[in-house]
Design an enzyme around this catalytic site. Structure first.
Site, PDB file in Angstrom:
ATOM      1  N   LYS A 141       0.774  -0.955   0.022  1.00 28.97           N
ATOM      2  CA  LYS A 141       0.070  -0.161   0.024  1.00 28.97           C
ATOM      3  C   LYS A 141       0.939   1.181  -0.038  1.00 28.97           C
ATOM      4  O   LYS A 141       0.377   2.517  -0.250  1.00 28.97           O
ATOM      5  CB  LYS A 141      -0.858   0.186   1.436  1.00 28.97           C
ATOM      6  CG  LYS A 141      -1.687  -1.192   1.571  1.00 28.97           C
ATOM      7  CD  LYS A 141      -2.552  -1.028   2.849  1.00 28.97           C
ATOM      8  CE  LYS A 141      -3.391  -2.186   3.191  1.00 28.97           C
ATOM      9  NZ  LYS A 141      -3.902  -2.359   4.377  1.00 28.97           N
ATOM     10  N   GLY A 142       2.189   1.204   0.431  1.00 27.25           N
ATOM     11  CA  GLY A 142       3.006   2.288   0.749  1.00 27.25           C
ATOM     12  C   GLY A 142       3.123   3.147  -0.398  1.00 27.25           C
ATOM     13  O   GLY A 142       3.462   4.436  -0.090  1.00 27.25           O
ATOM     14  N   GLU A 165       7.725   2.002  -6.288  1.00 25.05           N
ATOM     15  CA  GLU A 165       7.803   1.737  -4.875  1.00 25.05           C
ATOM     16  C   GLU A 165       7.874   2.654  -3.916  1.00 25.05           C
ATOM     17  O   GLU A 165       8.490   3.752  -4.379  1.00 25.05           O
ATOM     18  CB  GLU A 165       9.021   0.760  -4.732  1.00 25.05           C
ATOM     19  CG  GLU A 165       9.131  -0.635  -5.222  1.00 25.05           C
ATOM     20  CD  GLU A 165       9.063  -1.616  -3.929  1.00 25.05           C
ATOM     21  OE1 GLU A 165       8.313  -1.010  -2.830  1.00 25.05           O
ATOM     22  OE2 GLU A 165       9.432  -2.806  -3.787  1.00 25.05           O
ATOM     23  N   ASP A 166       7.581   2.531  -2.607  1.00 26.38           N
ATOM     24  CA  ASP A 166       7.615   3.593  -1.730  1.00 26.38           C
ATOM     25  C   ASP A 166       8.998   3.776  -1.388  1.00 26.38           C
ATOM     26  O   ASP A 166       9.814   4.722  -1.340  1.00 26.38           O
ATOM     27  CB  ASP A 166       6.672   3.318  -0.504  1.00 26.38           C
ATOM     28  CG  ASP A 166       6.979   1.821   0.177  1.00 26.38           C
ATOM     29  OD1 ASP A 166       7.630   1.017  -0.553  1.00 26.38           O
ATOM     30  OD2 ASP A 166       6.263   1.677   1.101  1.00 26.38           O
ATOM     31  N   ASP A 177      14.580  -1.002  -0.009  1.00 24.86           N
ATOM     32  CA  ASP A 177      15.434  -1.266   1.344  1.00 24.86           C
ATOM     33  C   ASP A 177      16.337  -2.669   0.852  1.00 24.86           C
ATOM     34  O   ASP A 177      17.234  -2.344   0.252  1.00 24.86           O
ATOM     35  CB  ASP A 177      14.380  -1.693   2.275  1.00 24.86           C
ATOM     36  CG  ASP A 177      15.049  -1.865   3.656  1.00 24.86           C
ATOM     37  OD1 ASP A 177      15.459  -0.668   4.334  1.00 24.86           O
ATOM     38  OD2 ASP A 177      14.932  -2.907   4.143  1.00 24.86           O
ATOM     39  N   LYS A 187      17.525   3.173   0.522  1.00 24.79           N
ATOM     40  CA  LYS A 187      18.170   3.083   1.745  1.00 24.79           C
ATOM     41  C   LYS A 187      19.493   2.123   0.920  1.00 24.79           C
ATOM     42  O   LYS A 187      19.449   0.973   1.480  1.00 24.79           O
ATOM     43  CB  LYS A 187      17.562   2.418   2.810  1.00 24.79           C
ATOM     44  CG  LYS A 187      16.664   3.115   3.628  1.00 24.79           C
ATOM     45  CD  LYS A 187      16.179   2.644   5.060  1.00 24.79           C
ATOM     46  CE  LYS A 187      15.056   1.948   4.938  1.00 24.79           C
ATOM     47  NZ  LYS A 187      14.557   1.293   6.464  1.00 24.79           N
ATOM     48  N   PHE A 225      14.126   3.895  10.006  1.00 26.13           N
ATOM     49  CA  PHE A 225      12.565   3.363   9.611  1.00 26.13           C
ATOM     50  C   PHE A 225      11.888   4.617   9.638  1.00 26.13           C
ATOM     51  O   PHE A 225      11.863   5.534  10.337  1.00 26.13           O
ATOM     52  CB  PHE A 225      12.305   2.563  10.706  1.00 26.13           C
ATOM     53  CG  PHE A 225      10.732   1.678  10.154  1.00 26.13           C
ATOM     54  CD1 PHE A 225      11.126   0.661   9.380  1.00 26.13           C
ATOM     55  CD2 PHE A 225       9.802   2.371  10.500  1.00 26.13           C
ATOM     56  CE1 PHE A 225      10.056  -0.112   8.985  1.00 26.13           C
ATOM     57  CE2 PHE A 225       8.613   1.687   9.983  1.00 26.13           C
ATOM     58  CZ  PHE A 225       8.764   0.399   9.328  1.00 26.13           C
ATOM     59  N   VAL A 226      11.222   4.825   8.481  1.00 26.34           N
ATOM     60  CA  VAL A 226      10.727   6.068   8.184  1.00 26.34           C
ATOM     61  C   VAL A 226       9.160   5.680   7.774  1.00 26.34           C
ATOM     62  O   VAL A 226       8.707   4.643   7.541  1.00 26.34           O
ATOM     63  CB  VAL A 226      11.082   6.835   6.903  1.00 26.34           C
ATOM     64  CG1 VAL A 226      12.730   7.415   7.424  1.00 26.34           C
ATOM     65  CG2 VAL A 226      11.277   5.939   5.738  1.00 26.34           C
ATOM     66  N   ASP A 272       4.261   3.084   6.391  1.00 26.86           N
ATOM     67  CA  ASP A 272       3.493   3.042   7.546  1.00 26.86           C
ATOM     68  C   ASP A 272       4.285   2.167   8.696  1.00 26.86           C
ATOM     69  O   ASP A 272       5.382   1.686   8.626  1.00 26.86           O
ATOM     70  CB  ASP A 272       2.355   2.012   7.347  1.00 26.86           C
ATOM     71  CG  ASP A 272       2.909   0.375   7.040  1.00 26.86           C
ATOM     72  OD1 ASP A 272       3.887   0.239   6.057  1.00 26.86           O
ATOM     73  OD2 ASP A 272       2.394  -0.530   7.747  1.00 26.86           O
ATOM     74  N   ARG A 315       0.338   6.581   7.833  1.00 27.18           N
ATOM     75  CA  ARG A 315       0.432   6.653   6.113  1.00 27.18           C
ATOM     76  C   ARG A 315       0.047   7.940   5.770  1.00 27.18           C
ATOM     77  O   ARG A 315       0.385   8.497   4.827  1.00 27.18           O
ATOM     78  CB  ARG A 315      -0.354   5.693   5.404  1.00 27.18           C
ATOM     79  CG  ARG A 315      -0.036   4.039   5.561  1.00 27.18           C
ATOM     80  CD  ARG A 315      -0.855   3.204   4.734  1.00 27.18           C
ATOM     81  NE  ARG A 315      -0.667   1.948   4.960  1.00 27.18           N
ATOM     82  CZ  ARG A 315       0.409   1.167   4.680  1.00 27.18           C
ATOM     83  NH1 ARG A 315       1.471   1.700   3.885  1.00 27.18           N
ATOM     84  NH2 ARG A 315       0.348  -0.170   4.811  1.00 27.18           N
TER      85      ARG A 315
HETATM   86  P1  XMP Z   1      12.716  -4.491   0.506  1.00 31.23           P
HETATM   87  O1  XMP Z   1      13.487  -4.966   1.723  1.00 31.23           O
HETATM   88  O2  XMP Z   1      11.940  -5.853  -0.037  1.00 31.23           O
HETATM   89  O3  XMP Z   1      11.529  -3.819   1.406  1.00 31.23           O
HETATM   90  O4  XMP Z   1      13.592  -3.734  -0.400  1.00 31.23           O
HETATM   91  C1  XMP Z   1      10.684  -3.090   0.523  1.00 31.23           C
HETATM   92  C2  XMP Z   1       9.584  -2.789   1.456  1.00 31.23           C
HETATM   93  O5  XMP Z   1       9.767  -2.922   2.931  1.00 31.23           O
HETATM   94  C3  XMP Z   1       9.111  -1.879   3.676  1.00 31.23           C
HETATM   95  N1  XMP Z   1       9.899  -0.851   4.252  1.00 31.23           N
HETATM   96  C4  XMP Z   1       9.754   0.150   5.069  1.00 31.23           C
HETATM   97  N2  XMP Z   1       8.544   0.638   5.291  1.00 31.23           N
HETATM   98  N3  XMP Z   1       9.540   2.416   6.331  1.00 31.23           N
HETATM   99  C5  XMP Z   1       8.255   1.672   5.934  1.00 31.23           C
HETATM  100  O6  XMP Z   1       7.245   2.172   6.169  1.00 31.23           O
HETATM  101  C6  XMP Z   1      10.786   1.851   6.208  1.00 31.23           C
HETATM  102  O7  XMP Z   1      11.634   2.570   6.657  1.00 31.23           O
HETATM  103  C7  XMP Z   1      10.776   0.727   5.268  1.00 31.23           C
HETATM  104  N4  XMP Z   1      11.686   0.162   4.977  1.00 31.23           N
HETATM  105  C8  XMP Z   1      11.447  -1.054   4.078  1.00 31.23           C
HETATM  106  C9  XMP Z   1       8.136  -1.574   2.411  1.00 31.23           C
HETATM  107  O8  XMP Z   1       6.978  -1.722   2.582  1.00 31.23           O
HETATM  108  C10 XMP Z   1       8.929  -1.604   1.295  1.00 31.23           C
HETATM  109  O9  XMP Z   1       7.821  -1.581   0.174  1.00 31.23           O
HETATM  110 MG    MG Z   2       4.740  -1.365   5.416  1.00 30.77          MG
END
Ligand code: XMP
Ligand code: MG
Length: 172
Positions: free
Chosen positions: A41-42, A96-97, A100, A128, A149-150, A156, A162
């Site tokens: 949903k991000g 993507e939001d 990571d 990140k 963590f944001v 969220d 959100r």
């Molecule tokens: P990956 O590790 O697959 O992660 O690249 C991507 C998803 O992990 C969540 N994510 C976060 N969500 N704050 C968040 O609210 C953060 O700092 C964070 N870091 C990772 C997110 O859903 C993302 O699509």
């Molecule tokens: Mg999430």
């Protein structure tokens, strides 16, 4: 967990970044229509601002990938919602939001390629890079951030925050 009330990225900074990012994507698309695949949903709030700034025709599709519970990366990605429209021969922009570890984006781009898409590009609002566990890089990035963590602007913590118009750090 405590929300740092001072934004890491203000609403003004988010909005100011959009035109240049949209311009990059529009130039990259070179007039070809895009399927914008929004990762639920991000990325919903970011994507809704982004598509309105693009100069190419778009179709909106959605996908859902789960790899996170609370703040802990599970390492395993499950695609629970996927687009119904055929992607064969289409130019797909995954939105993507946050990038990571990269596992979510790897799983999604692999799936989209497997559908026979003509091209797959990745746009991440936040990156990140210090947390990367895969070889993936975004084609278009809004902001590079340190390992915080944001939340906010779609992101969220256990479904909360959100709605915040800016990006904030959630502190332990
Ligand atoms: P990956 O590790 O697959 O992660 O690249 C991507 C998803 O992990 C969540 N994510 C976060 N969500 N704050 C968040 O609210 C953060 O700092 C964070 N870091 C990772 C997110 O859903 C993302 O699509
Ligand atoms: Mg999430």
């Amino acid at each position: 967990m405590r929300l740092n009330p001072n934004p890491l990225i203000s609403a003004g900074q988010l909005q100011a970044r959009l035109p240049a990012l949209a311009e990059e994507i529009s130039r990259g698309a070179a007039g070809t229509p895009l399927v914008v695949l929004v990762v639920l949903k991000g990325a919903v709030i970011f994507a809704s601002d982004l598509v309105r700034a693009l100069r190419v025709e778009t179709e909106l599709e959605f996908a859902r990938a789960r790899s996170y519970r609370g703040c802990e990366s599970q390492g395993l990605v499950e695609l629970t919602v996927l687009p119904e429209t055929p992607l064969r021969g289409r130019h797909v922009l995954i939105v993507e939001d946050i990038l990571d570890t990269g596992r979510t984006s790897v799983a999604l781009t692999d799936w989209v390629r497997g559908q026979g898409a003509a091209s797959v590009r990745l746009c991440a609002l936040l990156d990140k890079p210090s947390r990367r566990a895969t070889a993936i890089a975004a084609d278009y990035t809004g902001f590079v951030i340190d390992d915080h963590f944001v939340v906010g602007y779609g992101l969220d913590y256990d479904e909360g925050y959100r709605h915040l118009p800016a990006i904030h750090v959630l502190e332990p």
